[in-house]
Design a protein around this motif. Structure first.
Motif, PDB file in Angstrom:
ATOM      1  N   LYS A  38       0.834  -1.204   0.000  1.00 52.41           N
ATOM      2  CA  LYS A  38       0.000   0.000   0.000  1.00 52.41           C
ATOM      3  C   LYS A  38       0.864   1.248   0.000  1.00 52.41           C
ATOM      4  CE  LYS A  38      -3.984   2.035   2.360  1.00 52.41           C
ATOM      5  NZ  LYS A  38      -4.950   1.880   3.464  1.00 52.41           N
ATOM      6  N   PRO A  39       0.609   2.185  -0.908  1.00 50.35           N
ATOM      7  CA  PRO A  39       1.420   3.406  -0.963  1.00 50.35           C
ATOM      8  C   PRO A  39       1.081   4.368   0.172  1.00 50.35           C
ATOM      9  CG  PRO A  39      -0.347   3.529  -2.567  1.00 50.35           C
ATOM     10  CD  PRO A  39      -0.412   2.147  -1.963  1.00 50.35           C
ATOM     11  N   LYS A  40       2.039   5.202   0.526  1.00 51.74           N
ATOM     12  CA  LYS A  40       1.815   6.237   1.535  1.00 51.74           C
ATOM     13  C   LYS A  40       1.662   7.575   0.819  1.00 51.74           C
ATOM     14  CE  LYS A  40       4.427   3.875   5.181  1.00 51.74           C
ATOM     15  NZ  LYS A  40       5.601   3.959   6.110  1.00 51.74           N
ATOM     16  N   GLY A  41       0.423   7.959   0.584  1.00 48.31           N
ATOM     17  CA  GLY A  41       0.167   9.244  -0.062  1.00 48.31           C
ATOM     18  C   GLY A  41       0.072   9.150  -1.567  1.00 48.31           C
ATOM     19  N   ARG A  42      -0.516  10.197  -2.161  1.00 49.80           N
ATOM     20  CA  ARG A  42      -0.785  10.231  -3.595  1.00 49.80           C
ATOM     21  C   ARG A  42       0.489  10.275  -4.431  1.00 49.80           C
ATOM     22  NH1 ARG A  42      -5.090  14.562  -4.894  1.00 49.80           N
ATOM     23  NH2 ARG A  42      -6.355  13.019  -3.793  1.00 49.80           N
ATOM     24  N   ILE A  43       1.511  11.002  -3.955  1.00 50.71           N
ATOM     25  CA  ILE A  43       2.764  11.116  -4.715  1.00 50.71           C
ATOM     26  C   ILE A  43       3.455   9.762  -4.807  1.00 50.71           C
ATOM     27  CG2 ILE A  43       5.022  12.221  -4.840  1.00 50.71           C
ATOM     28  CD1 ILE A  43       2.673  14.077  -5.416  1.00 50.71           C
ATOM     29  N   ASN A  44       3.512   9.039  -3.685  1.00 49.48           N
ATOM     30  CA  ASN A  44       4.116   7.707  -3.689  1.00 49.48           C
ATOM     31  C   ASN A  44       3.360   6.758  -4.608  1.00 49.48           C
ATOM     32  OD1 ASN A  44       6.403   7.852  -2.061  1.00 49.48           O
ATOM     33  ND2 ASN A  44       5.227   7.700  -0.181  1.00 49.48           N
ATOM     34  N   ARG A  45       2.028   6.902  -4.614  1.00 53.69           N
ATOM     35  CA  ARG A  45       1.217   6.038  -5.484  1.00 53.69           C
ATOM     36  C   ARG A  45       1.570   6.272  -6.947  1.00 53.69           C
ATOM     37  NH1 ARG A  45      -5.441   5.974  -6.223  1.00 53.69           N
ATOM     38  NH2 ARG A  45      -5.366   5.446  -8.424  1.00 53.69           N
ATOM     39  N   ILE A  46       1.708   7.530  -7.320  1.00 54.71           N
ATOM     40  CA  ILE A  46       1.944   7.866  -8.724  1.00 54.71           C
ATOM     41  C   ILE A  46       3.330   7.420  -9.188  1.00 54.71           C
ATOM     42  CG2 ILE A  46       2.208   9.786 -10.346  1.00 54.71           C
ATOM     43  CD1 ILE A  46       0.026  11.254  -8.763  1.00 54.71           C
ATOM     44  N   PHE A  47       4.315   7.546  -8.317  1.00 53.55           N
ATOM     45  CA  PHE A  47       5.693   7.269  -8.758  1.00 53.55           C
ATOM     46  C   PHE A  47       6.220   5.921  -8.253  1.00 53.55           C
ATOM     47  CE2 PHE A  47       5.291  11.917  -8.921  1.00 53.55           C
ATOM     48  CZ  PHE A  47       5.652  12.130 -10.244  1.00 53.55           C
ATOM     49  N   LYS A  48       6.352   5.746  -6.955  1.00 53.98           N
ATOM     50  CA  LYS A  48       6.967   4.525  -6.433  1.00 53.98           C
ATOM     51  C   LYS A  48       6.117   3.283  -6.698  1.00 53.98           C
ATOM     52  CE  LYS A  48       9.749   6.679  -2.785  1.00 53.98           C
ATOM     53  NZ  LYS A  48      10.048   6.719  -1.323  1.00 53.98           N
ATOM     54  N   THR A  49       4.807   3.397  -6.435  1.00 55.52           N
ATOM     55  CA  THR A  49       3.941   2.223  -6.626  1.00 55.52           C
ATOM     56  C   THR A  49       3.845   1.850  -8.098  1.00 55.52           C
ATOM     57  OG1 THR A  49       2.667   2.798  -4.654  1.00 55.52           O
ATOM     58  CG2 THR A  49       1.646   1.277  -6.203  1.00 55.52           C
ATOM     59  N   THR A  50       3.789   2.833  -8.964  1.00 56.60           N
ATOM     60  CA  THR A  50       3.748   2.572 -10.397  1.00 56.60           C
ATOM     61  C   THR A  50       4.978   1.779 -10.847  1.00 56.60           C
ATOM     62  OG1 THR A  50       2.454   4.561 -10.818  1.00 56.60           O
ATOM     63  CG2 THR A  50       3.669   3.661 -12.667  1.00 56.60           C
ATOM     64  N   LYS A  51       6.138   2.143 -10.294  1.00 55.50           N
ATOM     65  CA  LYS A  51       7.379   1.442 -10.629  1.00 55.50           C
ATOM     66  C   LYS A  51       7.320  -0.012 -10.152  1.00 55.50           C
ATOM     67  CE  LYS A  51      10.873   4.110 -10.596  1.00 55.50           C
ATOM     68  NZ  LYS A  51      12.005   4.996 -10.199  1.00 55.50           N
ATOM     69  N   LYS A  52       6.764  -0.214  -8.940  1.00 56.13           N
ATOM     70  CA  LYS A  52       6.625  -1.575  -8.408  1.00 56.13           C
ATOM     71  C   LYS A  52       5.686  -2.414  -9.273  1.00 56.13           C
ATOM     72  CE  LYS A  52       7.351  -0.390  -3.517  1.00 56.13           C
ATOM     73  NZ  LYS A  52       6.708  -0.352  -2.188  1.00 56.13           N
ATOM     74  N   VAL A  53       4.615  -1.795  -9.719  1.00 58.68           N
ATOM     75  CA  VAL A  53       3.666  -2.500 -10.583  1.00 58.68           C
ATOM     76  C   VAL A  53       4.335  -2.918 -11.888  1.00 58.68           C
ATOM     77  CG1 VAL A  53       1.556  -2.223 -11.959  1.00 58.68           C
ATOM     78  CG2 VAL A  53       1.600  -1.426  -9.590  1.00 58.68           C
ATOM     79  N   LEU A  54       5.121  -2.012 -12.463  1.00 63.65           N
ATOM     80  CA  LEU A  54       5.829  -2.325 -13.706  1.00 63.65           C
ATOM     81  C   LEU A  54       6.770  -3.521 -13.515  1.00 63.65           C
ATOM     82  CD1 LEU A  54       6.726  -1.792 -16.608  1.00 63.65           C
ATOM     83  CD2 LEU A  54       8.361  -0.093 -15.705  1.00 63.65           C
ATOM     84  N   HIS A  55       7.566  -3.503 -12.450  1.00 65.42           N
ATOM     85  CA  HIS A  55       8.504  -4.603 -12.202  1.00 65.42           C
ATOM     86  C   HIS A  55       7.778  -5.933 -12.044  1.00 65.42           C
ATOM     87  CE1 HIS A  55      11.665  -1.539 -10.595  1.00 65.42           C
ATOM     88  NE2 HIS A  55      11.644  -1.605 -11.912  1.00 65.42           N
ATOM     89  N   LYS A  56       6.661  -5.914 -11.312  1.00 67.53           N
ATOM     90  CA  LYS A  56       5.894  -7.156 -11.121  1.00 67.53           C
ATOM     91  C   LYS A  56       5.256  -7.600 -12.433  1.00 67.53           C
ATOM     92  CE  LYS A  56       5.617  -9.018  -7.902  1.00 67.53           C
ATOM     93  NZ  LYS A  56       6.375 -10.201  -7.410  1.00 67.53           N
ATOM     94  N   ALA A  57       4.775  -6.646 -13.218  1.00 69.30           N
ATOM     95  CA  ALA A  57       4.160  -6.975 -14.507  1.00 69.30           C
ATOM     96  C   ALA A  57       5.174  -7.642 -15.437  1.00 69.30           C
ATOM     97  CB  ALA A  57       3.589  -5.713 -15.152  1.00 69.30           C
ATOM     98  N   ILE A  58       6.377  -7.103 -15.489  1.00 68.50           N
ATOM     99  CA  ILE A  58       7.426  -7.692 -16.338  1.00 68.50           C
ATOM    100  C   ILE A  58       7.789  -9.082 -15.831  1.00 68.50           C
ATOM    101  CG2 ILE A  58       9.829  -7.465 -17.052  1.00 68.50           C
ATOM    102  CD1 ILE A  58       9.428  -4.414 -17.013  1.00 68.50           C
ATOM    103  N   GLU A  59       7.851  -9.219 -14.502  1.00 70.08           N
ATOM    104  CA  GLU A  59       8.180 -10.517 -13.898  1.00 70.08           C
ATOM    105  C   GLU A  59       7.159 -11.587 -14.276  1.00 70.08           C
ATOM    106  OE1 GLU A  59       8.063 -12.161  -9.376  1.00 70.08           O
ATOM    107  OE2 GLU A  59       9.177 -10.298  -9.677  1.00 70.08           O
ATOM    108  N   LEU A  60       5.890 -11.202 -14.355  1.00 72.36           N
ATOM    109  CA  LEU A  60       4.834 -12.162 -14.711  1.00 72.36           C
ATOM    110  C   LEU A  60       4.961 -12.644 -16.157  1.00 72.36           C
ATOM    111  CD1 LEU A  60       1.668 -10.582 -13.042  1.00 72.36           C
ATOM    112  CD2 LEU A  60       2.770 -12.724 -12.408  1.00 72.36           C
ATOM    113  N   ASP A  61       5.505 -11.785 -17.030  1.00 71.19           N
ATOM    114  CA  ASP A  61       5.692 -12.126 -18.447  1.00 71.19           C
ATOM    115  C   ASP A  61       4.390 -12.616 -19.083  1.00 71.19           C
ATOM    116  OD1 ASP A  61       7.103 -12.356 -20.813  1.00 71.19           O
ATOM    117  OD2 ASP A  61       7.675 -14.435 -20.427  1.00 71.19           O
TER     118      ASP A  61
END
Length: 348
Positions: A38-61
């Motif tokens: 869970k992100p802490k705040g809107r800024i973290n959601r937009i930047f840090k969480t988005t990056k985490k989602v991308l890494h997991k998405a690539i990992e799933l292939d």
């Protein structure tokens, strides 16, 4: 929930859902739910969480990626560069929505709206399909990319009930996010025009503490039974117990073309609806004689509609029956599911 559940029923489809809710990983109904935290705040959601989602998405292939948030557009572009099929699910007209944000001044609203509109138009051409939550949003994208509407209509069996009309309570309900622009203040003040024997059942989440205080200080708050957030079982019970449902959204730019799912759930449950007098809602409500449309900014108009339905019980019951019938025939997930599965089959 609806799209993943529908896709998971297809043989040879392996469905994963990446979320950021902090509740951990889970497997349910052949769906792998993967939590990136869970992100802490809107800024973290937009930047840090988005990056985490991308890494997991690539990992799933995966072969197909289906994105549900505008901040994931950048993720979709990176996945396209990897040769993946990417679908963007657009729930709201974001540029229009920004024009009604109360925390932005008028100059910021218009500037940000234009920037987002340009960004959408430029980036969404890259995706294999845009799924729109309403025909209005579908048409907005149709002139430069492939788009279809898959509407968030209710699942017929989910809210089915054996409760008869005469077993229901003399009460009106609202279920959903509780905020000023969704007409909650006017709904509460409408109780001034309604007999004291009728209850207003208010269910949902209040995201702003100051607005909750404002509601509690309203002189008609004592007429409200606040139930808080309900699970789907609780939603079903409240709908089964009630005799009418409120969906009096304010006339903001974004809502005037919206199809609120709560209205269709009211109808499926056999409730006559009291809805805002927008053309898109009047075409359904007045067109099928399944409720009353009112000025959402006029608490007296809302109150008189509640009073009318509560004092014309047979007419209210017939409205509810007509609303349920049109859901069974037209506005249900079975029809939308077919569109979703045909799209995936084509993309595969």
């Amino acid at each position: 929930m609806k799209e993943c559940s529908s896709l998971s029923k297809v043989e040879n489809y392996d469905v994963s859902l990446i979320v950021a809710d902090g509740l951990g990983d889970e497997a349910t109904n052949n769906i792998h739910i993967i939590d990136v935290g869970k992100p802490k705040g809107r800024i973290n959601r937009i930047f840090k969480t988005t990056k985490k989602v991308l890494h997991k998405a690539i990992e799933l292939d995966s072969d197909i990626y289906h994105l549900h948030d505008p901040e994931l557009i950048s993720v979709g572009l990176k996945l396209k560069k990897l040769g993946k099929v990417v679908i963007l699910d657009v729930h709201e007209d974001l540029p229009l929505q920004l024009l009604s944000k109360p925390y932005l001044n008028i100059v910021s609203r218009h500037l940000l709206s234009k920037v987002v509109s340009f960004y959408e138009n430029y980036t969404c051409r890259e995706f294999d399909c845009i799924i729109a939550a309403t025909p209005h949003i579908r048409d907005k994208f149709a002139h430069f990319t492939s788009s279809i509407d898959i509407n968030n209509y209710p699942i017929i069996d989910e809210l089915a009930t054996s409760i008869t009309w005469n077993e229901r309570e003399n009460q009106v309900c609202y279920i959903g996010v509780i905020s000023k622009i969704r007409g909650i203040v006017e709904d509460i003040e409408a109780m001034a025009y309604v007999n004291n024997t009728l209850q207003f059942k208010l269910a949902g989440v209040v995201y702003q503490d100051d607005f909750m205080i404002e509601l509690q200080e309203n002189r008609y708050w004592n007429r409200v039974d606040f139930l808080g957030k309900l699970d789907r079982k609780g939603v079903k019970k409240l709908l089964s117990d009630s005799k009418m449902g409120l969906v009096t959204l304010h006339p903001t730019i974004n809502y005037k073309d919206a199809l609120p799912v709560k209205m269709f759930e009211y109808m499926l449950s056999g409730l006559p609806v009291i809805a805002s007098n927008f053309k898109i809602l009047e075409d359904i409500v007045i067109g099928n004689s399944c409720g009353i449309c009112v000025d959402p900014l006029d608490s007296r108009s809302i109150g008189e509609a509640i009073k009318y339905l509560s004092t014309h019980d047979n007419e209210a019951r017939e409205m509810g029956q007509r609303g349920k019938q049109v859901i069974l025939e037209k506005y249900n997930w079975t029809i939308e599911e077919k569109k979703l599965l045909e799209l995936y089959e084509r993309l595969v």
